[in-house]
Scaffold this active site. Structure first.
Site, PDB file in Angstrom:
ATOM      1  N   GLY A  95      21.853  15.463  -0.515  1.00 32.08           N
ATOM      2  CA  GLY A  95      20.974  15.583   0.641  1.00 32.08           C
ATOM      3  C   GLY A  95      21.489  14.929   1.906  1.00 32.08           C
ATOM      4  N   LYS A 116      28.700  10.013   2.666  1.00 31.15           N
ATOM      5  CA  LYS A 116      27.328   9.518   2.631  1.00 31.15           C
ATOM      6  C   LYS A 116      26.899   9.358   4.085  1.00 31.15           C
ATOM      7  CE  LYS A 116      24.728   5.907   0.154  1.00 31.15           C
ATOM      8  NZ  LYS A 116      24.915   4.715  -0.714  1.00 31.15           N
ATOM      9  N   ARG A 189      27.921  14.725 -11.984  1.00 33.88           N
ATOM     10  CA  ARG A 189      26.926  13.818 -12.526  1.00 33.88           C
ATOM     11  C   ARG A 189      26.331  14.363 -13.822  1.00 33.88           C
ATOM     12  NH1 ARG A 189      26.972  13.886  -6.924  1.00 33.88           N
ATOM     13  NH2 ARG A 189      26.139  12.061  -5.820  1.00 33.88           N
ATOM     14  N   ASP A 263      21.096  11.256 -11.888  1.00 34.74           N
ATOM     15  CA  ASP A 263      21.871  11.820 -10.776  1.00 34.74           C
ATOM     16  C   ASP A 263      22.820  10.788 -10.173  1.00 34.74           C
ATOM     17  OD1 ASP A 263      19.124  10.887  -9.969  1.00 34.74           O
ATOM     18  OD2 ASP A 263      20.008  11.028  -7.976  1.00 34.74           O
ATOM     19  N   ASN A 264      22.720   9.523 -10.620  1.00 35.14           N
ATOM     20  CA  ASN A 264      23.644   8.476 -10.176  1.00 35.14           C
ATOM     21  C   ASN A 264      24.691   8.140 -11.225  1.00 35.14           C
ATOM     22  OD1 ASN A 264      22.328   8.190  -7.744  1.00 35.14           O
ATOM     23  ND2 ASN A 264      21.061   6.485  -8.412  1.00 35.14           N
TER      24      ASN A 264
END
Length: 463
Positions: A95, A116, A189, A263-264
């Protein structure tokens, strides 16, 4: 002693292009008002053949995101789902970041350059796609310290201030903005697999298994492992081993990640995506990093459990490709692999030789008890007791004395009263100097001290 990463020629290899049409979406970077270079990781830039870029070229590639030669023609925002605090969320994906390039280092490893804070994507939901400069500074500090402490971590490659004012509800606003580039060994991931499983894209799931086995090569499963020749089983064994080692390395580092959602979790076993991280002020298994972790789900002492739970979610997605029993057998290896990785790392950080699993386990348990009893920070504890120095009396002292030293204390580094540390008060002081006075000297000095620590400790055990 550890050495600088070895210089290597620029070797582009954008192999994710072979699966790009179903794993991501082409996007464009935000047109930032300005691009002020604040951080470039030259030692890792040299390792991937980008060390010769001048500042203008660097800013063009990592602030304006002009494609690197022979690399991806444009950024790719990756798609994934994930469990967030054990609640499944299908509305995820990159995102505020994207995959920008892939390239090889001197050892032939395929590495990603990802971002990021690079702007909005189809997966931004209601977010602005931006990153605060404070968040970028914190990521520099986290990755540098973890690297020094032998943790497999992404590297903060570049930070460029972008000139926008950001509003955040959980910190003083408006605040400064930045775009960060990380260098990491992949961005696939567990949540990437979860998305394909949820959408019943079995062919793509199978193809992703193949991509990961080719991209992140690892050892085969044990000779007695059921289904050891099946690709899905091989992959799960490798991920279980990598994440068990990662959990152990966090424990020995006294590090709390804070948000261990699926997701991490990187399939490569690499620690990345740093948010509300903390280093322990004292040895406390209940210590949490995220103010919103009300149940302590991701507390320091529960991190191994969290990573095993995440491995089980990966196993669930792979049931469409193989039988259940071989997957369960792979998951059952996590606990012994965690202990197998942790004890030699305790000996390494204490500067003594490993004496085998039983003796190392006894030393590890005694060290943890001694830390808890003393109330000292892990950083100070390891510093004070390295190679038997200041061990005092008691079970820990006796066990430490029974391990032969492997390191010297002759360097002036060990004569200072305290080691480099990143307790939250120090992090806030470093940020305050930047925020209030645009003074970056404290950050650069801290990074130099951290790198000196890494050089003194040398490489962590690989087993």
């Amino acid at each position: 002693m550890s050495s600088e990463p070895q210089a290597a020629p620029y070797t582009p290899d954008p192999r994710i292009a072979t699966i790009a049409d179903w794993i991501g979406d082409p996007v464009e970077a935000a047109p930032f008002p300005c691009t002020d270079l604040r951080w470039r990781n030259d030692r890792w830039a040299r390792a991937v053949g980008l060390g010769e870029l001048d500042d203008a070229q660097w800013t063009s590639h990592f602030g304006r995101f002009q494609p690197l030669p022979g690399n991806l023609p444009g950024p790719l925002a990756l798609r994934y789902h994930g469990h967030q605090f054990r609640t499944y969320n299908p509305d995820l994906g990159d995102g505020r970041g994207f995959l920008f390039a892939q390239l090889r280092d001197g050892n032939g490893r395929l590495l990603d350059l990802g971002t990021k804070g690079s702007g909005q994507t189809p997966w931004s939901r209601s977010g602005d796609g931006r990153l605060t400069l404070k968040g970028a500074v914190r990521e520099i500090l986290a990755t540098e310290m973890l690297e020094a402490l032998g943790v497999n971590t992404s590297k903060t490659f570049s930070v460029i201030e972008t000139g926008e004012e950001l509003w955040r509800g959980d910190e003083p606003s408006p605040t400064r903005s930045a775009v960060l580039v990380r260098l990491s060994h992949g961005h696939i991931r567990i949540g990437t697999f979860q998305r394909l499983y949820a959408l019943e894209e079995k062919d793509h799931l199978e193809a992703l298994v193949g991509y990961c086995l080719d991209t992140f090569p690892g050892p085969p499963p044990p000779v007695d492992a059921p289904g050891r020749d099946e690709p899905a089983v091989i992959l799960l064994h490798q991920v279980v081993e990598r994440l068990a080692v990662l959990a152990a390395s966090w424990t020995v580092a006294g590090f709390v990640h804070g948000v261990l959602n699926t997701d991490n979790m990187n399939i490569s076993g690499e620690s990345f995506d740093y948010g509300p991280w903390r280093w322990l002020p004292r040895w406390d298994m209940a210590f949490t990093a995220a103010y919103f972790d009300h149940s302590g789900l991701y507390a320091f002492g529960r991190q191994p459990e969290a990573l095993l739970w995440n491995c089980s979610q990966l196993a669930s997605t792979l049931r469409t490709l193989t039988e259940t029993a071989p997957l369960v057998a792979a998951l059952d290896r996590f606990a012994p692999l965690y202990q197998q990785a942790m004890s030699p790392r305790f000996a390494w950080r204490l500067g003594v030789a490993s004496r085998g699993p039983e003796a190392d386990l006894a030393l590890t348990q005694a060290a943890q008890q001694a830390m808890a009893d003393s109330g000292a920070s892990p950083d100070q504890f390891f510093f004070d007791h390295r190679t038997g120095r200041n061990a005092g009396d008691g079970p820990f002292a006796a066990l430490l004395a029974s391990h032969a030293p492997t390191a010297s204390l002759d360097d002036p580094f060990w004569q200072q009263p305290a080691p480099p540390s990143l307790l939250i008060e120090e992090v806030e002081r470093i940020w305050a100097a930047i925020d209030q006075h645009d003074d970056w000297t404290a950050l650069l000095s801290k990074v130099a001290d951290i790198r000196a620590l890494g050089a003194q400790l040398g490489p962590a055990p690989t087993a």
